[in-house]
Structure formats: C-alpha cells, structure tokens
Design a protein around this motif. Structure first.
Motif, PDB file in Angstrom:
ATOM      1  N   GLU A 422       0.826  -1.207   0.000  1.00  0.00           N
ATOM      2  CA  GLU A 422       0.000   0.000   0.000  1.00  0.00           C
ATOM      3  C   GLU A 422       0.860   1.257   0.000  1.00  0.00           C
ATOM      4  N   GLN A 423       2.038   1.176   0.626  1.00  0.00           N
ATOM      5  CA  GLN A 423       2.969   2.315   0.583  1.00  0.00           C
ATOM      6  C   GLN A 423       3.625   2.416  -0.797  1.00  0.00           C
ATOM      7  N   LEU A 424       3.974   1.242  -1.340  1.00  0.00           N
ATOM      8  CA  LEU A 424       4.667   1.223  -2.624  1.00  0.00           C
ATOM      9  C   LEU A 424       3.780   1.714  -3.765  1.00  0.00           C
ATOM     10  N   CYS A 425       2.455   1.535  -3.636  1.00  0.00           N
ATOM     11  CA  CYS A 425       1.574   1.865  -4.761  1.00  0.00           C
ATOM     12  C   CYS A 425       1.691   3.339  -5.141  1.00  0.00           C
ATOM     13  N   THR A 426       1.888   4.223  -4.147  1.00  0.00           N
ATOM     14  CA  THR A 426       2.057   5.658  -4.442  1.00  0.00           C
ATOM     15  C   THR A 426       3.392   5.907  -5.131  1.00  0.00           C
ATOM     16  N   VAL A 427       4.449   5.282  -4.609  1.00  0.00           N
ATOM     17  CA  VAL A 427       5.791   5.477  -5.169  1.00  0.00           C
ATOM     18  C   VAL A 427       5.853   4.947  -6.600  1.00  0.00           C
ATOM     19  N   SER A 428       5.194   3.811  -6.844  1.00  0.00           N
ATOM     20  CA  SER A 428       5.297   3.156  -8.157  1.00  0.00           C
ATOM     21  C   SER A 428       4.638   3.952  -9.275  1.00  0.00           C
ATOM     22  N   ARG A 429       3.687   4.843  -8.946  1.00  0.00           N
ATOM     23  CA  ARG A 429       3.005   5.611  -9.997  1.00  0.00           C
ATOM     24  C   ARG A 429       3.810   6.836 -10.432  1.00  0.00           C
ATOM     25  N   CYS A 430       4.935   7.092  -9.759  1.00  0.00           N
ATOM     26  CA  CYS A 430       5.827   8.182 -10.186  1.00  0.00           C
ATOM     27  C   CYS A 430       6.699   7.653 -11.335  1.00  0.00           C
ATOM     28  N   GLU A 431       6.644   8.326 -12.494  1.00  0.00           N
ATOM     29  CA  GLU A 431       7.316   7.832 -13.712  1.00  0.00           C
ATOM     30  C   GLU A 431       6.836   6.399 -13.994  1.00  0.00           C
ATOM     31  N   TYR A 432       5.524   6.272 -14.112  1.00  0.00           N
ATOM     32  CA  TYR A 432       4.880   4.959 -14.173  1.00  0.00           C
ATOM     33  C   TYR A 432       5.325   4.137 -15.383  1.00  0.00           C
ATOM     34  N   GLU A 433       5.729   4.818 -16.450  1.00  0.00           N
ATOM     35  CA  GLU A 433       6.151   4.103 -17.658  1.00  0.00           C
ATOM     36  C   GLU A 433       7.305   3.146 -17.348  1.00  0.00           C
ATOM     37  N   LYS A 434       8.244   3.603 -16.508  1.00  0.00           N
ATOM     38  CA  LYS A 434       9.418   2.776 -16.194  1.00  0.00           C
ATOM     39  C   LYS A 434       9.006   1.552 -15.369  1.00  0.00           C
ATOM     40  N   THR A 435       8.118   1.781 -14.381  1.00  0.00           N
ATOM     41  CA  THR A 435       7.658   0.670 -13.537  1.00  0.00           C
ATOM     42  C   THR A 435       6.900  -0.353 -14.369  1.00  0.00           C
TER      43      THR A 435
END
Length: 560
Positions: A422-435
């Motif tokens: 749940e914490q990672l979900c916010t971080v992962s949407r930053c520059e989502y193309e790379k993730t």
C-alpha cells in the motif's frame, strides 16, 4: 521453583505489607538483608505502601524519602535493580505529594536540590542522581488509572512548567561535559552514565506535554508538543550537534539512544518556530542526516538502523516537500537517502520491520509532488522509479534463497506485505512508464519460464515452486500498481499500461486453472485475490465516469 514454597512466600509478603510493622521490617531488610533480593523485597513493599489510595501521614513519607536518599548515598554499590526500585519509591512519593505543604513550603519539590548533591560526589553517586531525575520524569508522565485523571494532569502540568525544562537543560549540559572528556568505551561507569543521561533526555522529550496521551502504536503520526518557553534550547544549533556527535562517538547500544532523541527533535511541532527559524532548524537536521549517511558504519547495528529509519520518516511527517527542497544540501542528501533505501531493500532479510519507515518517507514525498510550488527540483522522478525497481527485484531474488535455505517466507506475513504494498503503490506511480515496462518484462519472462517447466518432461518440483513464488510476488505487485491509480492524475496512457499488466494476470489465472485439480499454489491464489480486489476497486463499480482503456483491454483479453 517449588509451588508450595512460592505460595507460602507470597502469603508472607502480603502479611508484611498489611502489617503495622511493615516500615520497621523493610528498614531491617535493607540494613541487614544478606541478598539483593531481600533489599528488592523491601523496596517493593515500600513502593506499594506509599502508593495506597489512603496516603501515609506527611511526616512519615518525608522520613521514608529522606531515609532512602541517605541509604543509597551511603551504599552506591547496591545492585542496579535494587537502586532502581528504591529510586522508584522516591519518585512515587514526590509525585503523590507534589502539592502538599508543610510550614508554608512545598516540601516534596526540593528533590532537584537533593539530586544536585549526588552530582557533586563520586561517579556512582552521579549515576544515581541522574537515575532519580529520569525515574521522576517518567513517573510524572505515567497515568495511574486508579486515581482521578484530573489530578494526574494537574501534577504533570505543574511539573512540566516548574521543573522539566531545568531537568532537560541539566541533562544536556552534563552530556556536553561527558563528550568534552576523552571517551573510554571500555569504562563501564562512563557507559552507564551516558546511558542514563540519554534516557533522561528521552524521557523529557517523550513527556505528554498537553495531555493527549498519544497512542505509541501510531508512530508515524507523532508530533512532540514542545512548550513555547523551550524555544531557546531548540534554536541553538549546538543542541542538535550534541546528539549527532554523541551518535558518532558512542558504541551502538548507546548511539541508538542518541538517535531516539533525534527522532523526537525531528518531530518538534512546526509552530514552535517562525518560517526562517524552521528552515534553519531543518537545515541542521539535514546536515546531520548527510553526515550519518556519509559515515554509515554505525547503521550496520540493527538498533541504530531502525532508529535512523524512524528519524527519516519523521522528517517528512513534520516538514513539507517544498521546505525540504529548499535546504542547501537537498540534492546530495536525497541521493544518499535513495542509495540507503535501495541497499536496505536489497538486504531484505536485515531488520525487515524498519523498511516500513523508509517506504513511508518515499510514499509521502511522492504524494506531495503535485502540491509543491517551489521551482527547485525535487528529483523524485529520478529516484522513485529506482526505489520501486529495488523493491520489485529484491523480492523476486528472495524467493530462491527462502526456499533453498528454509528461511521464513516474507509472503507468509501478509499483514506486513499488504502494508508495504500500500505504501509502494504511491511510489510506483511516479514515472509509471518505467515501472510498467519493468513489470511487463519480468512477468513475461517468469510466465514463459513457468510454462516451460510445466510442459517439461522432468517437471522439477523445486524449480516450479521457485517460479510460482516469483509469480505470486509479481501478481501482488501488479495489483499494487493498478490499485495506486488516482483519478485526478491518471491519463489514457496510464490506463492502457494498467490494461497491459492486468491482461497478463488474467492469462495467468487461465494457466493456473488449467492445472486444477492436479496442482495449485496457495500463495499465487492469494496474490490473485489481492489483484482482483485492487482491480475491482479501481476499474469496476458505479463510480466510473467513463470506459477506460484498461477495461477494453481486459474485456478483449477475456474474450480471446
């Protein structure tokens, strides 16, 4: 260990506490007891005696207090647990008699003057004096639910206003004196003194200043409500420098206490400072963080590591991203914090409970990006994808190690996994193309390997279990990034990426169903349930205003 003897001993103890001869018997035990446990028994009885709801006469309590002070002054080499128990009696007497007057004098408030006599004697006496102040501060903060809460608050508030600041200043000055001398880390007395002084400071900073009885489990929400008249202490750069210097000078068992104090300093309420003062204070905190990360040897200790992670999380809890980016060394410090986080994630087996604080820091930093008005670069678009990548790859790499070495599987602790995701979900949407690109690549690679293993003639069970473990993590991670979609920041391109990832999970579901009833994997199935729940909350329901690309993609995949 004998049950009958223990029952008899407890009966004698109860009779002793209720006996009119209790005080004289306790005095006899203290003076003539042949073991430390006899002295501890006497201290325990005295503690229960002075804590009764019907108090002893004031003269008797004064006599008990003075007797104990003289007793520990004359025998400073007593066992530490005996001294601690006796000091606790002094603290209880002082608290319960805080407002009592004899001959126009608040008779129990002269304890600090008594303590200063200890500080002028030997090192053993010095340590006892600090223990008295520490125990008193803790006792004043302790809520006794058997007594009226209003009375407790009145006593605690009076102690805060009349004595607590002086105690903190005294503790800081004594720590400065300690640091000014050459530190001998092999000297047990010196270590003991440093420990008790740091605990005293920590007790002062942990004090419930405004009576809100904060829930300690809500660690990330904590703000320390420092009184306004303490501003001068906090505005002096030397105060923070002292605790950073102590961290670098002391062994790990003590340096983690210095970090615990710094956690509280970082949590000081914002309104204590004006804007320029707050910026300067934050600058000093960041300078200290930079120094610790440039000399990271101490962080190999789990206690230090945990407290440092808490310290980093508190920085973002109490300060806005717009303030952080204005700090002089921000670009260098955020790089060091990112590298520290990546290293921590890669060593997933080391202090796993501390990762929560690092993810909290990055989650809150990324969530703040849309609201930053400063023109200074926040650099999160550079480092957030690296954090996400480190989390993903480290979890996949952990699977064969866990299975090979028979370690505890992180996936079994679903509460921790869900919290981190749940914490990672916010971080992962930053520059989502790379993730998204990384997840697509890893999912395709692992799904293909899994299919090959299933159709292989040898069907190695160990390799299949490893591959299923990796797929379980990947399904959890896909569910996480899909669940992190925010309506106000989402685009058609991001929805299409969600569709690409969701298609792969639906295809995996078909592949897993084809194995039934011959074989199944509980961890993969639980991960699929997590994904479906996240997908439903994000893309299925009455709240959707339009048909998104992910829905079209998923429908097409299901039809195929």
């Amino acid at each position: 260990t004998d049950l009958a003897q223990r029952i008899q001993a407890e009966k004698v103890l109860l009779e002793l506490i209720d006996s009119p001869e209790c005080l004289s018997q306790c005095q006899l035990l203290l003076e003539q007891g042949t073991t430390s446990y006899a002295q501890l028994l006497a201290a325990t009885c005295l503690s229960k005696l002075v804590s009764r709801t019907t108090p002893l006469p004031i003269e008797q309590r004064i006599d008990i207090r003075n007797y104990i002070l003289n007793y520990i002054a004359s025998q400073p080499k007593l066992a530490p647990f005996v001294i601690q128990a006796l000091v606790q009696v002094i603290a209880k007497i002082t608290k319960l008699g805080w407002f009592e007057v004899q001959k126009d004098q608040l008779i129990f408030r002269d304890i600090i003057a008594d303590v200063k006599k200890f500080l002028q004697a030997t090192v053993d006496h010095y340590i006892i004096g600090v223990m008295i102040l520490s125990e008193l501060t803790q006792e004043m903060n302790l809520v006794d639910y058997s007594r009226p809460s209003a009375k407790h608050r009145k006593i605690a508030t009076s102690f805060r206003d009349t004595s607590l600041k002086d105690i903190l200043m005294l503790a800081c000055s004594l720590l400065k004196e300690l640091l000014a001398k050459p530190l001998n880390l092999q000297d047990q007395q010196q270590q003991s003194l440093a420990m008790h002084l740091l605990k005293l400071v920590l007790n002062c900073l942990n004090f419930d200043f405004i009576g809100n009885s904060a829930d300690e489990s809500a660690d990330d929400l904590c703000t320390v409500q420092i009184p306004t008249n303490w501003r001068t202490i906090f505005l002096e750069p030397e105060t923070l420098d002292l605790f950073f210097d102590l961290y670098h000078s002391l062994p790990p068992v003590l340096s983690q206490l210095a970090l615990s104090c710094l956690v509280q300093f970082a949590s000081t309420r914002r309104s204590l400072f004006s804007n320029p003062e707050r910026a300067k204070y934050l600058g000093n905190l960041i300078k200290g963080v930079k120094r610790i990360l440039e000399n990271p040897q101490g962080l190999s200790d789990p206690g230090n590591y945990h407290e440092f992670c808490r310290f980093l999380a508190r920085l973002k809890t109490n300060y806005q991203l717009g303030e952080l980016v204005m700090v002089k060394d921000y670009s260098e410090v955020i790089r060091l914090i990112a590298n520290f986080t990546i290293t921590s994630l890669q060593h997933w087996e080391f202090a796993p409970n501390s990762v929560h604080y690092l993810l909290t820091l990055w989650q809150r930093m990324v969530a703040s990006v849309p609201f930053v008005k400063s023109t200074e670069p926040h650099l999160l678009d550079t480092y957030a994808p690296e954090i996400t990548k480190a989390y993903i790859t480290s979890r996949l790499e952990s699977v064969p190690v866990v299975i090979r070495d028979g370690l505890e599987d992180p996936l079994d602790d679903t509460a921790t996994v869900f919290q981190q995701l749940e914490q990672l979900c916010t971080v992962s949407r930053c520059e989502y193309e790379k993730t998204c690109a990384l997840l697509v690549q890893l999912f395709d690679q692992n799904a293909q390997n899994y299919q090959k293993l299933l159709h292989s003639s040898s069907r190695n069970p160990l390799e299949i279990t490893v591959q299923e473990g990796r797929l379980a993590w990947l399904v959890y991670l896909v569910g996480t990034v899909v669940g992190g979609r925010l309506t106000y920041t989402s685009t058609d391109e991001h929805d299409a990426m969600d569709g690409e990832l969701s298609c792969r999970v639906f295809q995996l579901i078909s592949l897993m169903d084809a194995q039934l009833p011959r074989s199944s994997n509980e961890k993969v199935e639980l991960a699929i349930l997590w994904f479906l729940d996240q997908f439903r909350k994000t893309y299925v329901g009455d709240q959707l205003q339009r048909t998104s690309k992910v829905s079209l993609c998923s429908k097409q995949d299901l039809c195929n």
